[in-house]
Design an enzyme around this catalytic site. Structure first.
Site, short mmCIF file in Angstrom:
data_model
loop_
_atom_site.label_atom_id
_atom_site.label_comp_id
_atom_site.label_asym_id
_atom_site.label_seq_id
_atom_site.Cartn_x
_atom_site.Cartn_y
_atom_site.Cartn_z
NE ARG A 91 -3.62 0.51 2.36
CZ ARG A 91 -4.28 1.03 3.40
NH1 ARG A 91 -4.37 0.33 4.52
NH2 ARG A 91 -4.83 2.21 3.31
CG HIS A 132 -9.37 6.18 10.79
ND1 HIS A 132 -10.24 5.98 9.75
CD2 HIS A 132 -10.15 6.33 11.90
CE1 HIS A 132 -11.49 6.02 10.20
NE2 HIS A 132 -11.45 6.23 11.50
CB CYS A 162 6.41 -1.94 19.49
SG CYS A 162 6.52 -3.62 20.17
CB CYS A 180 13.37 0.49 2.61
SG CYS A 180 13.57 -1.30 2.70
CB CYS A 236 9.94 -3.47 19.37
SG CYS A 236 10.05 -2.20 20.65
N GLY A 264 -16.18 14.01 1.34
CA GLY A 264 -15.71 12.74 0.82
C GLY A 264 -15.86 11.58 1.77
CB THR A 265 -16.21 10.75 4.88
OG1 THR A 265 -16.46 9.64 5.76
CG2 THR A 265 -16.55 12.04 5.62
CB SER A 266 -20.84 7.80 4.66
OG SER A 266 -22.13 7.65 5.22
CG ASN A 279 -21.94 9.01 -5.93
OD1 ASN A 279 -22.69 9.22 -6.87
ND2 ASN A 279 -20.65 8.71 -6.10
#
Length: 265
Positions: free
Chosen positions: A79, A131, A139, A158, A166, A206-208, A234
């Protein structure tokens, strides 16, 4: 720019701009739709390639990491590689300019995000993350931040998939992300709640406005007398009881126009 919108949307933008010109306390919540306009997939998007066989909900969880830490770490490294070249879009830029203008005018402007990327920061905004942060690690056992650099000698990120340990307790290092089943960070949530409870205008972008716990911020603002605006191409029709003004368009299109309308008079 205004002429690009439908007549109905123009009226709603002008209505929102009129409110925002005089507002002294503004709270804004952004979600996945804002980052999606920069090409970052949302959790609702189907995964591709090797990862198509997995559900995001199964990987982004403490149970998933406990069961297969190598798999979860590799997914997050994938990701990170996926979003490393993504840049702020006009929505991020408009919010950064808006925040700058607000601070110059001694207005309270609190920007909160459910997104874990750093596109708001890249655009120049100061933002509270509900979030977590995709580019930070900690850790999984003692929760200590992992401060070792993620860069090579060429100063490139990287994306190795080997697990890290840890230095304090030896536990596996995990992304500093709020996973399914975990609580939001206390400080960030308290900042968000205080801003929502005290704002004059709350804007969901951009969020419900129906997904908790963040949806509770819009309700909290409304209960304390704030006007609630939703920017979403939407919008959910069930949000009518919460939202006063709906701007049914992509944030990257409507936010620069809204900002222009606010500052043109």
């Amino acid at each position: 720019m205004l002429a690009e919108l439908t007549p109905e949307l123009i009226l709603q933008v002008q209505r929102a701009a009129a409110l925002l010109r005089t507002a002294q306390r503004i709270c804004i919540l952004t979600g996945a739709g804002v980052s999606a306009e920069s090409g970052i997939p949302t959790f609702r998007d189907k995964q591709t390639g090797f990862w198509a066989q997995y559900r995001a909900e199964d990987l982004a969880s403490p149970e998933g990491f406990l069961r297969e830490p190598e798999l979860v770490w590799a997914w997050y490294q994938w990701r990170r590689e996926l979003v490393q070249d993504k840049t702020p879009n006009p929505a991020h830029q408009a919010l950064a300019q808006w925040q700058h203008n607000a601070h110059s005018a001694n207005q309270e402007f609190t920007l909160i995000t459910q997104n874990v990327d750093d596109l708001h920061e890249q655009a120049g905004s100061t933002v509270t993350h509900l979030h977590g942060h995709l580019w930070r690690n900690r850790c999984s056992q003692c929760h200590a931040p992992y401060v070792a650099p993620l860069a090579s000698t060429e100063d490139k990120v990287c994306f190795g998939v080997a697990l890290l340990n840890c230095e304090s307790c030896g536990g596996y290092i995990r992304p500093d992300i709020v996973w399914f089943g975990e609580s939001l960070p206390i400080d960030a949530w308290q900042t968000a709640e205080a801003a929502a409870a005290n704002c004059e205008v709350f804007i969901s972008i951009g969020t419900s406005s129906l997904v908790y716990p963040a949806a509770g911020l819009a309700q909290l603002a409304r209960q304390n007398g704030a006007t609630v605006i939703e920017i979403n191409p939407n919008p959910n029709t069930q949000s009518d009881t919460i939202v006063d003004i709906i701007l049914a368009e992509k944030a990257g299109i409507v936010l620069p126009i809204l900002l222009e309308q606010m500052t043109s008079q």
